[in-house]
Enzyme design. Structure first.
Site, mmCIF file in Angstrom:
data_model
loop_
_atom_site.group_PDB
_atom_site.id
_atom_site.type_symbol
_atom_site.label_atom_id
_atom_site.label_comp_id
_atom_site.label_asym_id
_atom_site.label_seq_id
_atom_site.Cartn_x
_atom_site.Cartn_y
_atom_site.Cartn_z
ATOM 1 N N CYS A 1 0.810 -1.235 0.000
ATOM 2 C CA CYS A 1 0.000 0.000 0.000
ATOM 3 C C CYS A 1 0.841 1.282 0.000
ATOM 4 O O CYS A 1 0.572 2.180 -0.794
ATOM 5 C CB CYS A 1 -0.983 0.055 1.162
ATOM 6 S SG CYS A 1 -1.277 -1.467 2.005
ATOM 7 N N HIS B 1 -8.413 -1.519 -0.596
ATOM 8 C CA HIS B 1 -7.346 -2.507 -0.790
ATOM 9 C C HIS B 1 -8.050 -3.780 -1.222
ATOM 10 O O HIS B 1 -9.034 -4.166 -0.604
ATOM 11 C CB HIS B 1 -6.616 -2.865 0.508
ATOM 12 C CG HIS B 1 -6.141 -1.720 1.326
ATOM 13 N ND1 HIS B 1 -4.809 -1.469 1.524
ATOM 14 C CD2 HIS B 1 -6.809 -0.778 2.024
ATOM 15 C CE1 HIS B 1 -4.671 -0.420 2.328
ATOM 16 N NE2 HIS B 1 -5.873 0.013 2.647
ATOM 17 N N LYS C 1 -14.752 -4.590 5.731
ATOM 18 C CA LYS C 1 -14.087 -5.454 4.756
ATOM 19 C C LYS C 1 -14.960 -6.634 4.372
ATOM 20 O O LYS C 1 -15.933 -6.951 5.053
ATOM 21 C CB LYS C 1 -12.760 -5.954 5.307
ATOM 22 C CG LYS C 1 -12.928 -6.825 6.547
ATOM 23 C CD LYS C 1 -11.612 -7.460 6.931
ATOM 24 C CE LYS C 1 -11.783 -8.343 8.133
ATOM 25 N NZ LYS C 1 -10.586 -9.068 8.496
ATOM 26 N N GLN D 1 1.241 -10.897 -3.492
ATOM 27 C CA GLN D 1 -0.198 -10.638 -3.440
ATOM 28 C C GLN D 1 -0.703 -10.249 -4.825
ATOM 29 O O GLN D 1 0.002 -9.576 -5.569
ATOM 30 C CB GLN D 1 -0.482 -9.474 -2.482
ATOM 31 C CG GLN D 1 -0.140 -9.778 -1.037
ATOM 32 C CD GLN D 1 -0.438 -8.597 -0.143
ATOM 33 O OE1 GLN D 1 -0.047 -7.470 -0.444
ATOM 34 N NE2 GLN D 1 -1.117 -8.834 0.950
ATOM 35 N N HIS E 1 -4.795 -1.234 -5.301
ATOM 36 C CA HIS E 1 -5.340 -0.179 -4.454
ATOM 37 C C HIS E 1 -6.132 0.773 -5.317
ATOM 38 O O HIS E 1 -5.653 1.222 -6.348
ATOM 39 C CB HIS E 1 -4.215 0.535 -3.709
ATOM 40 C CG HIS E 1 -3.554 -0.369 -2.723
ATOM 41 N ND1 HIS E 1 -2.424 -1.083 -3.015
ATOM 42 C CD2 HIS E 1 -3.925 -0.729 -1.469
ATOM 43 C CE1 HIS E 1 -2.100 -1.840 -1.964
ATOM 44 N NE2 HIS E 1 -3.002 -1.650 -1.020
ATOM 45 N N ARG F 1 6.815 -11.297 5.407
ATOM 46 C CA ARG F 1 6.326 -11.278 6.786
ATOM 47 C C ARG F 1 7.104 -12.314 7.579
ATOM 48 O O ARG F 1 7.373 -13.401 7.065
ATOM 49 C CB ARG F 1 4.837 -11.649 6.842
ATOM 50 C CG ARG F 1 3.962 -10.882 5.882
ATOM 51 C CD ARG F 1 3.206 -9.745 6.531
ATOM 52 N NE ARG F 1 2.524 -8.937 5.526
ATOM 53 C CZ ARG F 1 1.253 -9.103 5.157
ATOM 54 N NH1 ARG F 1 0.533 -10.041 5.740
ATOM 55 N NH2 ARG F 1 0.718 -8.333 4.242
ATOM 56 N N ASP G 1 -2.373 -7.864 -5.701
ATOM 57 C CA ASP G 1 -2.771 -6.678 -4.955
ATOM 58 C C ASP G 1 -3.252 -5.562 -5.874
ATOM 59 O O ASP G 1 -2.847 -5.480 -7.025
ATOM 60 C CB ASP G 1 -1.557 -6.186 -4.154
ATOM 61 C CG ASP G 1 -1.970 -5.510 -2.852
ATOM 62 O OD1 ASP G 1 -3.182 -5.417 -2.592
ATOM 63 O OD2 ASP G 1 -1.075 -5.080 -2.115
HETATM 64 ZN ZN LIG Z 1 -3.108 -2.466 0.847
#
Ligand SMILES: [Zn+2]
Ligand SMILES: [Zn+2]
Length: 692
Positions: free
Chosen positions: A373, A553, A507, A420, A424, A402, A422
């Site tokens: 992010c 996200h 979420k 991810q 945004h 992580r 991912d």
């Molecule tokens: Zn994010």
């Protein structure tokens, strides 16, 4: 005179205190017979619990509810079975000391210290189960009794088990005002265990059980402390449910992605590279690339922009986002420049000082990114935006790192580095609903293409009584309504879960059921009011004033690693054609058809089909078996007769018989169509008219 409110709203009034069991009996004999516990004001309790004041009461029975067994009933049965197993083990191994035995989602375990005496082995399981069966047949009541802390601790000291004494001391430290035991029968006469409960009323209420496996563990999970043996078991209300569960475990073992990953050469984890760091080998690389291509195509259609960002960022970036130092337990340690380190060493800075000064922001360094992010936010902030530019949708297959404890790492599903899927979205307030909907429709499309039609969504909402949430409550209302409305349009089961929102926004989580009925929690869509504030993001509105965007996200699969691990198990390694690392293997029957086989192989490769050619001297049955072991979707068997008639004999994976013959060009075209349409059209389907 307790007034007791039942789940359907009716209120029963009693002249004197009653037990939950008595209330059940007052409702009906059937309920009284089926009852194994109670929920008193929402708290799971023994049936023998005395109700002496007004309360709400729900009777717990093992009867299956929609969506599987009743979780409370399973808790009671499994925890009670753990006691029975511990008693059985102590009968057979009188020298053992018990440590701790909690229920689990699919069973229970008991940690046991054998203290140098004879240890348990899987060969002892039948004897343990036979002892357990005796205890169950005796139908002894679980009897609770309590002692004041001091007297209780003295009793445990006298018994000489440091483990139980420690459990009791920790319970006391956590605020317990008395210690409780559960005797399986009569206190003082029968076996007992220090326990908070609750339990089923008697051992006869345990339906069907099994001792399943052994593992080694350490006291308090600390390898410097006592080595323990963890004995696992499971229990269900009925024999049928236990049998179904054991069958599912068998099937899961066959589908284990760690085993199939090795067999099909999909990925590799190398101690020399590091634990939890997945190496995608060529075969797995194909699966991942195909998935990424598919997702990227759909993202382009939905107006996303692809971005690429580095794997590290400055600590200051994560101080602003709030990821550092607050989540440092789950991050790799920061990277500090050489020169700075040697300068600090000269100053006599200790490791402790270094950590302190880094956390205070006096020393800068870099972090392996735990999230994508902040990088995407800086891309958004790098140019001005007007309300007409919104939403801005930035997508990246972004790799993050992580720190997981080594005990928790395994296969592709618990890793330390993962990519991810991912994205945004930076949106105007009035666009939140539509954009959440867009995210969900994408997920629906992809699940549909992969044949994962059985999934549900959880909508995490804020806890109305908590003050931990950032942002304007009015905006929260709108965002929650948007999530709820979007979830409804999916046409799949969904649940609303108050208190499950992130502190920065509501979420939506996806929980997919695979073909053998296991649930996989995949990724989420999250609405976020917090990061745009922390990074002071803005766009210029129609009123020429700066406005704060909202962020969404979304990483519907969570990570490529986890998702592919899940797919391997879902397909049992037999990927559909478009994902298969090797799509077709051409098998000449003999040297006589070798030229024709080579021609077919080249024609397939020229069309972008992942075809291989087996020119070995093996017999054809052996070649077919080799291809089948690698779960190749199609085998193209060609002999001299096929060469003469320009035909191909086709075998599909998982079907015993030959599918039949098809013309050379029709086969190539059919494969290309099946590949390009991702299975919407198939060679098999196209063969109907062509098969002789
Ligand atoms: Zn994010
Ligand atoms: Zn217990």
């Amino acid at each position: 005179m307790p007034r007791i409110t039942l789940p359907d709203g009716t209120v029963k009034e009693f002249a004197a205190p009653v037990t939950a069991a008595e209330v059940a009996a007052s409702i009906g004999a059937g309920l009284a017979k089926a009852a194994i516990g109670a929920k008193v004001n929402g708290e799971l309790s023994d049936l023998a619990t005395v109700l002496d004041r007004d309360c709400s009461l729900a009777i717990v029975t093992p009867k299956k509810r929609e969506g599987g067994a009743d979780a409370d009933a399973m808790f009671l049965i499994r925890h009670s079975t753990a006691h029975v197993m511990a008693e059985a083990i102590q009968r057979l191994f009188p020298h053992v000391k018990l440590v701790y035995g909690p229920p689990l989602e699919t069973g229970f375990y008991y940690d046991i210290s054998f203290e140098g005496g004879k240890a348990i082995s899987t060969e002892d399981f039948p004897a343990i189960e036979a002892e357990m069966a005796k205890i169950v047949a005796e139908n002894r009541p679980f009897t609770r009794y309590e002692m004041p802390i001091d007297a209780g601790l003295a009793k445990l000291k006298g018994e000489g088990s440091k483990f139980k004494l420690d459990n009791a001391e920790r319970a006391t430290a956590a605020g317990s005002t008395a210690l409780s035991w559960y005797a399986t029968g009569t206190p003082g006469t029968h076996w007992e265990d220090l326990c908070r409960g609750p339990h089923v009323p008697a051992t006869g209420k345990i339906g069907a059980f099994k001792v399943t496996s052994l593992a080694s563990s350490y006291w308090k999970g600390d390898e410097n402390l006592d080595r323990l043996t963890r004995v696992y078991g499971t229990a269900f209300a009925t024999k049928e449910e236990l049998a179904a569960h054991m069958a599912q475990l068998d099937e899961a073992k066959k589908r284990d992605h760690r085993v199939l990953g090795k067999q099909l050469r999909l990925f590799h984890i190398d101690e020399m590279v590091g634990q939890g760091l997945v190496l995608w080998t060529p075969n797995g690389g194909v699966v991942r690339q195909e998935l990424q291509t598919f997702i990227s195509e759909e993202l382009r259609k939905q107006g996303y922009h692809q971005v690429f960002t580095p794997h590290i960022g400055k600590l200051d970036l994560y101080r602003t986002s709030g990821h550092f130092p607050y989540y440092r337990e789950s991050q790799y340690p920061p990277l500090v420049e050489h020169e700075q380190l040697s300068m600090l060493a000269k100053e006599g800075c200790s490791c402790g000082d270094l950590v302190n000064r880094m956390e205070k922001g006096e020393i800068d360094g870099y972090l392996l990114k735990p999230m994508n992010c902040p990088h995407h936010i800086r891309i958004f902030a790098s140019s001005p935006h007007s309300y007409r530019d919104m939403p801005v949708r930035l997508a990246e297959f972004g790799t993050v790192y992580r720190w997981e404890q080594s005990g928790e790492i395994g296969g592709m599903t618990r890793v330390r580095g993962f990519t991810q899927d991912d994205a945004h979205l930076f949106v105007r307030e009035d666009q939140v609903a539509e954009e959440v909907l867009g995210c969900l429709s994408l997920v629906k499309l992809i699940f549909g293409t992969l044949g994962m039609s059985d999934y549900r969504v959880r909508v995490g909402l804020r806890d109305p009584d908590s003050a931990k949430y950032v942002g304007d409550p009015k905006n929260w209302d709108k965002a929650e309504e948007a999530c709820r409305a979007a979830a409804k349009t999916l046409g799949v089961p969904f649940s609303e879960e108050p208190g499950e929102a992130a502190f920065y926004g509501p979420k939506i989580d996806f929980v997919v059921k695979d073909v053998i009925g296991r649930s996989w929690q995949l990724g989420t869509v999250q609405v976020d009011y917090n990061l745009p504030i922390r990074f002071d993001l803005s766009y210029i509105g129609a009123d020429n004033q700066p406005h704060r965007p909202v962020m969404i996200h979304r990483a519907p699969f969570g990570s490529m690693e986890r998702f592919v691990g899940c797919l391997i198990e879902h397909f049992a390694g037999a990927f559909p054609l478009w994902l298969a690392p090797e799509q077709v293997r051409v098998l000449p029957i003999s040297e006589k058809s070798a030229d024709y086989a080579r021609e077919l192989h080249s024609a397939l490769r020229a069309q972008g089909i992942r075809a291989t050619l087996d020119e070995s001297n093996d017999r054809i049955q052996g070649k077919i078996k080799d291809a089948s072991d690698m779960k190749v979707p199609y085998c193209a068997v060609v002999g001299p007769r096929d060469a003469e008639g320009r035909k191909v004999s086709v075998r599909a994976f998982g079907t015993e018989a030959n599918l039949g013959e098809i013309g050379f060009d029709a086969f190539v075209d059919g494969l290309v169509r099946e590949y390009r349409t991702r299975g919407a059209e198939t060679v098999k389907g196209g063969m109907g008219a062509l098969v002789k």
